[in-house]
Scaffold this motif. Structure first.
Motif, PDB file in Angstrom:
ATOM      1  N   SER A   2       0.849  -1.188   0.000  1.00  0.00           N
ATOM      2  CA  SER A   2       0.000   0.000   0.000  1.00  0.00           C
ATOM      3  C   SER A   2       0.886   1.239   0.000  1.00  0.00           C
ATOM      4  CB  SER A   2      -0.928   0.000   1.216  1.00  0.00           C
ATOM      5  OG  SER A   2      -0.173   0.034   2.414  1.00  0.00           O
ATOM      6  N   ARG A   3       0.367   2.313  -0.573  1.00  0.00           N
ATOM      7  CA  ARG A   3       1.151   3.542  -0.756  1.00  0.00           C
ATOM      8  C   ARG A   3       1.727   4.062   0.554  1.00  0.00           C
ATOM      9  NH1 ARG A   3       3.928   7.013  -0.816  1.00  0.00           N
ATOM     10  NH2 ARG A   3       4.102   8.889  -2.098  1.00  0.00           N
ATOM     11  N   ARG A   4       1.025   3.873   1.658  1.00  0.00           N
ATOM     12  CA  ARG A   4       1.462   4.448   2.939  1.00  0.00           C
ATOM     13  C   ARG A   4       2.734   3.790   3.479  1.00  0.00           C
ATOM     14  NH1 ARG A   4       0.303   1.444   7.286  1.00  0.00           N
ATOM     15  NH2 ARG A   4      -1.109  -0.338   7.060  1.00  0.00           N
ATOM     16  N   ARG A   5       3.066   2.604   2.973  1.00  0.00           N
ATOM     17  CA  ARG A   5       4.280   1.930   3.453  1.00  0.00           C
ATOM     18  C   ARG A   5       5.552   2.480   2.810  1.00  0.00           C
ATOM     19  NH1 ARG A   5       3.867  -2.835   6.383  1.00  0.00           N
ATOM     20  NH2 ARG A   5       1.728  -3.515   6.796  1.00  0.00           N
ATOM     21  N   PHE A   6       5.411   3.259   1.753  1.00  0.00           N
ATOM     22  CA  PHE A   6       6.568   3.823   1.062  1.00  0.00           C
ATOM     23  C   PHE A   6       6.870   5.226   1.584  1.00  0.00           C
ATOM     24  CE2 PHE A   6       5.144   0.588  -1.894  1.00  0.00           C
ATOM     25  CZ  PHE A   6       6.331   0.089  -2.429  1.00  0.00           C
ATOM     26  N   PRO A   7       8.096   5.699   1.404  1.00  0.00           N
ATOM     27  CA  PRO A   7       8.420   7.075   1.784  1.00  0.00           C
ATOM     28  C   PRO A   7       7.570   8.075   1.009  1.00  0.00           C
ATOM     29  CG  PRO A   7      10.424   5.818   1.320  1.00  0.00           C
ATOM     30  CD  PRO A   7       9.270   4.968   0.883  1.00  0.00           C
ATOM     31  N   ALA A   8       7.370   9.241   1.582  1.00  0.00           N
ATOM     32  CA  ALA A   8       6.527  10.257   0.942  1.00  0.00           C
ATOM     33  C   ALA A   8       7.086  10.690  -0.406  1.00  0.00           C
ATOM     34  CB  ALA A   8       6.376  11.460   1.867  1.00  0.00           C
ATOM     35  N   ASP A   9       8.415  10.613  -0.574  1.00  0.00           N
ATOM     36  CA  ASP A   9       9.040  11.087  -1.816  1.00  0.00           C
ATOM     37  C   ASP A   9       9.287   9.968  -2.817  1.00  0.00           C
ATOM     38  OD1 ASP A   9      11.020   9.693  -0.501  1.00  0.00           O
ATOM     39  OD2 ASP A   9      12.601  11.189  -0.868  1.00  0.00           O
ATOM     40  N   VAL A  10       8.596   8.842  -2.676  1.00  0.00           N
ATOM     41  CA  VAL A  10       8.916   7.675  -3.512  1.00  0.00           C
ATOM     42  C   VAL A  10       8.761   7.970  -5.003  1.00  0.00           C
ATOM     43  CG1 VAL A  10       6.584   6.697  -3.429  1.00  0.00           C
ATOM     44  CG2 VAL A  10       8.558   5.189  -3.774  1.00  0.00           C
ATOM     45  N   ALA A  11       7.798   8.823  -5.362  1.00  0.00           N
ATOM     46  CA  ALA A  11       7.572   9.109  -6.783  1.00  0.00           C
ATOM     47  C   ALA A  11       8.770   9.784  -7.436  1.00  0.00           C
ATOM     48  CB  ALA A  11       6.320   9.965  -6.957  1.00  0.00           C
ATOM     49  N   LEU A  68      15.091   3.656  -5.099  1.00  0.00           N
ATOM     50  CA  LEU A  68      13.995   2.686  -5.055  1.00  0.00           C
ATOM     51  C   LEU A  68      14.491   1.319  -4.613  1.00  0.00           C
ATOM     52  CD1 LEU A  68      12.108   3.631  -8.352  1.00  0.00           C
ATOM     53  CD2 LEU A  68      11.236   3.922  -6.021  1.00  0.00           C
ATOM     54  N   ARG A  69      15.649   0.936  -5.127  1.00  0.00           N
ATOM     55  CA  ARG A  69      16.230  -0.354  -4.742  1.00  0.00           C
ATOM     56  C   ARG A  69      16.501  -0.394  -3.249  1.00  0.00           C
ATOM     57  NH1 ARG A  69      21.900  -2.481  -7.220  1.00  0.00           N
ATOM     58  NH2 ARG A  69      22.633  -0.725  -5.945  1.00  0.00           N
ATOM     59  N   ARG A  70      17.045   0.682  -2.707  1.00  0.00           N
ATOM     60  CA  ARG A  70      17.324   0.734  -1.264  1.00  0.00           C
ATOM     61  C   ARG A  70      16.029   0.734  -0.450  1.00  0.00           C
ATOM     62  NH1 ARG A  70      21.459   4.714  -2.458  1.00  0.00           N
ATOM     63  NH2 ARG A  70      20.078   6.337  -1.617  1.00  0.00           N
ATOM     64  N   THR A  71      15.004   1.417  -0.973  1.00  0.00           N
ATOM     65  CA  THR A  71      13.708   1.438  -0.278  1.00  0.00           C
ATOM     66  C   THR A  71      13.134   0.038  -0.152  1.00  0.00           C
ATOM     67  OG1 THR A  71      13.169   3.714  -0.935  1.00  0.00           O
ATOM     68  CG2 THR A  71      11.319   2.252  -0.423  1.00  0.00           C
ATOM     69  N   VAL A  72      13.124  -0.709  -1.265  1.00  0.00           N
ATOM     70  CA  VAL A  72      12.585  -2.070  -1.228  1.00  0.00           C
ATOM     71  C   VAL A  72      13.449  -2.960  -0.342  1.00  0.00           C
ATOM     72  CG1 VAL A  72      12.045  -4.118  -2.605  1.00  0.00           C
ATOM     73  CG2 VAL A  72      11.488  -1.845  -3.485  1.00  0.00           C
ATOM     74  N   ALA A  73      14.767  -2.817  -0.451  1.00  0.00           N
ATOM     75  CA  ALA A  73      15.663  -3.624   0.387  1.00  0.00           C
ATOM     76  C   ALA A  73      15.367  -3.399   1.870  1.00  0.00           C
ATOM     77  CB  ALA A  73      17.115  -3.296   0.069  1.00  0.00           C
ATOM     78  N   GLY A  74      15.062  -2.166   2.231  1.00  0.00           N
ATOM     79  CA  GLY A  74      14.735  -1.887   3.622  1.00  0.00           C
ATOM     80  C   GLY A  74      13.417  -2.507   4.055  1.00  0.00           C
ATOM     81  N   LEU A  75      12.437  -2.514   3.148  1.00  0.00           N
ATOM     82  CA  LEU A  75      11.134  -3.068   3.482  1.00  0.00           C
ATOM     83  C   LEU A  75      11.155  -4.586   3.602  1.00  0.00           C
ATOM     84  CD1 LEU A  75       8.937  -0.770   1.207  1.00  0.00           C
ATOM     85  CD2 LEU A  75       8.876  -0.853   3.705  1.00  0.00           C
ATOM     86  N   ILE A  76      12.130  -5.257   2.971  1.00  0.00           N
ATOM     87  CA  ILE A  76      12.193  -6.723   3.039  1.00  0.00           C
ATOM     88  C   ILE A  76      13.428  -7.179   3.818  1.00  0.00           C
ATOM     89  CG2 ILE A  76      10.948  -6.910   0.847  1.00  0.00           C
ATOM     90  CD1 ILE A  76      13.598  -7.777  -0.463  1.00  0.00           C
TER      91      ILE A  76
END
Length: 405
Positions: free
Chosen positions: A246-255, A262-270
């Protein structure tokens, strides 16, 4: 002879053009890209039997053979796994005797090249559609470069943001789902294959963590073992991964994030997932990583058929969580081609096409939205219940056949 204009040179529009051209009809494709190589991007496409039959019927025999010669040869058995790579369910998909009834993995780049082959005099590049006007002599099409053209029939194949649909069916809306995905390519080489569990290279998989997110992985395996430096080529093997939440799980500046961010964001979430799943993300080149917001059409009531019609995402845009969007567009192309080449009056042929297309197209929209909601389900009890069902189905073949065909 009826002059048919196809607005948009994507998979569905080009498949239709191939079929009409093969049948000897006067067809022109108006494509906004300036050249055939402008859109050398994208990931693997899963072609199911609906899509394969459409390509078989619409393409000339030599291009159908080219398609088969360029598909991946990895397995098609579909797995459901936990985030720790524990198996939940494996759906076996036996190989069909006829390739036109089978499943295939193909590079989106390769497929577009094949679909463009032989259409040099059919596709007009650099033609960005702006609007149309009805005239006594047909439908006049206007383009952003100031040019215009007249057609007897118009087919909107210009994607989810279709300008034709916005003018023709302004009440047909496409909305945000609240789900965001990030996708990337993990290169498959002799070295990298040894780094990950074999199930990840044997076929597509849905990875189901406790709740709130999901990961889809699918190999596009051409059997090559060498390293590649081409990031968007269509001749190398890789695993497509697509992480959704869901959009709320991503950083506010993801777009606005770069591929590396983006790769680091996903790596952090998993970060707590199995190391082999983390490798898929961490070892993907950042230039292959992109953001894919998920939108869906809102099904509408039937409309009066005219000399304008629509196919693919232009009318039934759907989430990618069932992997059938391209196949439904190809099914549209085959059905519409058969209708327009069957000798009936054009509007009568279009009416029959639209009646059937609305039924399966909007059903696919609803099913895909349901799959997306399950993919990122926020309810922990619901996710636990689904996993328990998958484990039970794996133990009882009759239940598996009933649930998954």
């Amino acid at each position: 002879m009826t002059n048919i204009a196809v607005i948009g040179g994507g998979i569905g529009g080009l498949c239709l053009a191939q079929g009409l051209h093969k049948a000897g009809h006067d067809v022109t494709v108006y494509e906004r890209d300036r050249t055939p190589t402008d859109r050398l991007q994208g990931y693997r496409v899963h072609i199911d039997p609906n899509g394969a039959r459409a390509l078989h019927d619409c393409l000339p025999p030599h291009l159908w053979r080219t398609f088969l010669d360029t598909t991946g040869h990895g397995g098609q058995d579909f797995g459901f796994l936990t985030e720790q790579l524990r198996p939940l369910l494996l759906i076996e998909t036996p190989k069909a005797a006829d390739p036109a009834d089978d499943h295939h993995s193909v590079s989106r780049i390769t497929l577009r090249k094949i679909l463009l082959t032989g259409l040099d005099d059919v596709v007009r590049f650099g033609a960005t559609f702006e609007r149309y006007e009805r005239t006594p002599h047909g439908t006049e099409l206007f383009f952003e470069d100031g040019t215009s053209a007249t057609a007897d029939l118009v087919v909107a194949a210009d994607g989810g943001n279709s300008r034709v649909r916005q003018q023709y069916l302004p009440h047909a809306r496409r909305v945000e789902t609240g789900i965001t995905t990030v996708a990337g390519k993990f290169p498959l080489t002799e070295r990298t294959r040894r780094l990950i569990d074999r199930r990840l290279t044997d076929g597509p998989n849905n990875v189901l963590p406790p709740r709130g997110m999901g990961l889809f992985v699918a190999p596009h395996d051409l059997g090559d073992t060498g390293e590649t430096t081409e990031l968007m080529d269509d001749t190398s093997s890789y695993i497509l991964w697509a992480f959704g939440a869901s959009r709320r799980r991503f950083p506010a500046d993801v777009a606005g994030q770069t591929g590396e961010q983006l790769r680091r964001t996903v790596a952090g979430l998993i970060h707590g997932w199995h190391p082999d799943l983390r490798k898929l993300v961490e070892l993907s080149h950042p230039d292959t990583v992109s953001l894919l917001p998920i939108r869906t059409s809102i099904p509408i009531e039937p409309w009066q058929p005219t000399t304008i019609t629509l196919l693919g995402d232009a009318i039934h845009s759907m989430t990618p969580m069932r992997g059938i969007g391209a196949n439904v567009a190809l099914r549209d192309a085959r059905l519409l081609c058969r209708a327009l080449t069957g000798g009936r009056p054009p509007v009568e042929a279009i009416a029959d096409y639209e009646t059937r297309m609305r039924e399966y197209g909007f059903a696919a929209v609803r099913d895909s939205l349901r799959a997306a909601e399950q993919f990122v389900g926020e309810s922990a009890p619901a996710r636990l219940g689904f996993k328990a069902f998958l484990r039970t189905a794996q133990r009882f073949p009759s239940l598996k056949r009933k649930a998954f065909g």
